[in-house]
Motif scaffolding. Structure first.
Motif, PDB file in Angstrom:
ATOM      1  N   ASP A  80      38.159  35.473  40.860  1.00 48.76           N
ATOM      2  CA  ASP A  80      37.113  36.047  41.698  1.00 48.76           C
ATOM      3  C   ASP A  80      37.136  35.307  43.028  1.00 48.76           C
ATOM      4  OD1 ASP A  80      34.796  36.884  42.987  1.00 48.76           O
ATOM      5  OD2 ASP A  80      33.542  36.775  41.194  1.00 48.76           O
ATOM      6  N   GLU A 122      39.157  41.247  37.843  1.00 55.76           N
ATOM      7  CA  GLU A 122      38.612  42.516  37.351  1.00 55.76           C
ATOM      8  C   GLU A 122      39.481  43.695  37.749  1.00 55.76           C
ATOM      9  OE1 GLU A 122      34.716  43.251  38.829  1.00 55.76           O
ATOM     10  OE2 GLU A 122      35.282  43.237  40.953  1.00 55.76           O
ATOM     11  N   GLU A 126      41.191  46.196  35.089  1.00 52.91           N
ATOM     12  CA  GLU A 126      41.007  47.643  35.232  1.00 52.91           C
ATOM     13  C   GLU A 126      42.357  48.356  35.241  1.00 52.91           C
ATOM     14  OE1 GLU A 126      39.145  50.919  38.380  1.00 52.91           O
ATOM     15  OE2 GLU A 126      38.986  48.776  38.815  1.00 52.91           O
TER      16      GLU A 126
END
Length: 568
Positions: A80, A122, A126
């Motif tokens: 992140d 993320e 995905e």
């Protein structure tokens, strides 16, 4: 213009050119100081050492990755980009650190890793959950394999950390990772990648960050044809702006976007590129004022302790900085290379195309084939040479203590993928890996972790750290720490125009001397026999000077001195 929430003191706020001759101290956060006693360095530890950084006299701190990460590559696998690893701290502590640094006039540069994310990001998660050809997969570089049922990778490429550069996912496709398997490369042809990194740069700029160090800046833009070239074909392709993977001319379109964002801030945010490119001319493109503005030159990191080689490097890089309008950078040690106190105690590389770490392996470790005392003496002389140069000087944590590389780390405790992903016979990336320069710093003579933290250290520290600790050197005349403090103080007082003039009467054989505006002189003796210094006031020397005939002052071998010449 956007103003940061933790502004610098007013006297420094208006200096948009602060970076041109700055001294920048690199902090590898997991190994600097541990504030909560869990064995890992953190933001609380950095905050506690701000007075130390202030006393050292640096202009800025460069903070290596502190983002959430599985540490597959020491934090350069980012989960992140807009948060802090909970093992290192919180966003609130980050803000507190910015305020503490700014409060004593120290600016902050943070690492940004735009070539690849972590496989835990993320977006990548995905992508794994999405079908072939989906938007989620297009943010990365996915390809069908070759051969029957696509069981072979799209190309036979090798990653920087050795092993295949392509990894297969459960539905049969493959993704590109220039580095570790856990570091999938972004597809910078996708607009969402552009947009997200602009958000990241604004996020940290809005929190008071003064600049950014761009990891693998030469790798973002890629041009992958339907039929990919082989590894052998890639090797033969020129890296002149047209290579499919590295240093493509179109990468600078990305940095032009970034420069527009940086210039919205007051003062503008700065950036420095880590760009391993073929020529100084190629590197200069990253230092364009329309792009990142500055680029690392690692030439001195790769040079022997040799007067002619040092002069050639300085001359070439100062010429390039004039072309770009930037200032050059100087660096001897960082988190990716063997510390220069150790390199200079090993036999000369003599131009061999060998990573420093591989030489360290061949030398057999700290006691076989290395002269530790000579290495440190040369390192001190080289650093004083560096700090006299125009341009910015990047210093790596612990070099101010004279630390050597730590080789004596048991295999089972090593963390660097450069060590684990290659064999003992073929550790082509960096020899023993990079753990040896990432061992937590020694602050005190005693204690389980020499004052790093109450809970030990995440990499083992050798017993000899005691004599190289801050406590052992603080206030001790002649110590490496006190030399750095004095040199950085003098540098601030003496630096003015970004130019130098070689002193041809002194620069003979193993001696290299240059004069800086304001009438001060740096003289380095790269040889063994002492040489006479000109008359003048000695401001600082990296080793004790000697007396000669008729009140002559002699500069010993492997020593640098700064002085003001006597009038007339």
């Amino acid at each position: 213009m956007t103003t940061a929430p933790h502004p610098l003191p007013a006297a420094l706020q208006a200096d948009a050119d602060w970076w041109r001759q700055a001294s920048v101290y690199q902090i590898y956060p997991r190994s600097f100081a541990d504030g909560n006693g869990d064995g890992i360095g953190d933001l609380r530890g950095i905050i506690s050492r701000v007075p130390y950084l202030q006393k050292l006299g640096v202009d800025a701190v460069w903070l290596s990755p502190f983002y959430p990460s599985a540490l597959a590559d020491g934090g350069y696998d980012v989960d992140d980009y807009r948060d802090v690893d909970p093992r290192i701290g919180t966003l609130e502590e980050f803000d507190e650190m910015v305020a503490a640094l700014h409060g004593v006039g120290i600016r902050l540069i943070v690492d940004v890793v735009p070539n690849h994310s972590s496989d835990r990001h993320e977006w990548f998660q995905e992508a794994l959950a999405s079908p072939k050809g989906s938007n989620a997969r297009e943010r990365y570089i996915f390809r069908d394999g070759r051969g029957k049922d696509g069981e072979e990778p799209p190309a036979d490429w090798t990653s920087i950390f050795s092993g295949p550069a392509w990894t297969r996912v459960p539905d049969g496709q493959w993704y590109l990772h220039s580095f570790a398997t856990e570091q999938p490369d972004f597809n910078w042809k996708h607009p969402e990648v552009h947009e997200d990194f602009l958000r990241t740069l604004a996020f940290w700029s809005d929190r008071g960050v003064d600049g950014f160090r761009i990891d693998v800046a030469h790798g973002l833009a890629k041009d992958l044809t339907e039929v990919l070239p082989s590894k052998a074909e890639l090797k033969e392709m020129p890296k002149d702006g047209t290579h499919p993977l590295w240093d493509r001319d179109d990468v600078h379109q990305i940095y032009a976007e970034w420069r527009e964002l940086f210039d919205r801030y007051d003062p503008p945010r700065i950036a420095v590129a880590e760009a391993w490119v073929e020529t100084a001319e190629r590197r200069a493109k990253y230092a364009s004022p329309e792009g990142l503005g500055q680029a690392f030159n690692f030439d001195l990191m790769e040079a022997d302790f040799d007067a002619a080689h040092f002069r050639e490097i300085v001359t070439d890089n100062l010429a390039q900085s004039e072309v770009t309008g930037s200032s050059t950078t100087w660096v001897f040690s960082n988190h990716d290379g063997v510390r220069h106190a150790t390199r200079y105690g090993l036999p000369p590389r003599a131009g061999r195309d060998v990573k420093q770490g591989a030489e360290w392996v061949l030398a057999g470790g700290p006691e076989d084939g290395i002269d530790r005392a000579l290495g440190l003496r040369r390192a001190r002389a080289a650093t004083l040479f560096e700090l006299a140069l125009p341009g910015s000087a990047y210093l790596y944590q612990g070099e101010e203590l004279g630390l050597h590389e730590v080789a004596e780390i048991p295999d089972e405790q090593r963390q660097d993928p450069a060590f684990w992903r290659t064999t003992a016979e073929d550790r082509g990336f960096d020899g023993l890996g990079r753990d040896g320069c990432r061992v937590p710093l020694p602050w005190t003579r005693t204690g389980e972790s020499f004052g790093f933290g109450t809970g030990g250290a995440h990499l083992p520290q050798p017993a000899w750290f005691a004599d190289f600790s801050v406590e052992a050197e603080d206030g001790v005349r002649g110590s490496t720490l006190e030399m750095y403090r004095a040199a950085l103080r003098l540098r601030r007082e003496l630096q003015s125009e970004e130019s130098l003039t070689w002193d041809e009467t002194l620069s003979i054989g193993a001696v290299l001397a240059f004069e800086r505006p304001g009438g001060w002189l740096s003289v380095t003796n790269f040889g063994e026999a002492p040489v006479a210094l000109p008359e003048g006031e000695v401001l600082i020397a990296s080793s004790p000077l000697e007396g000669g005939k008729d009140d002559e002052i002699l500069l010993p071998g492997a020593t640098t001195a700064w002085l003001r010449r006597s009038a007339g």
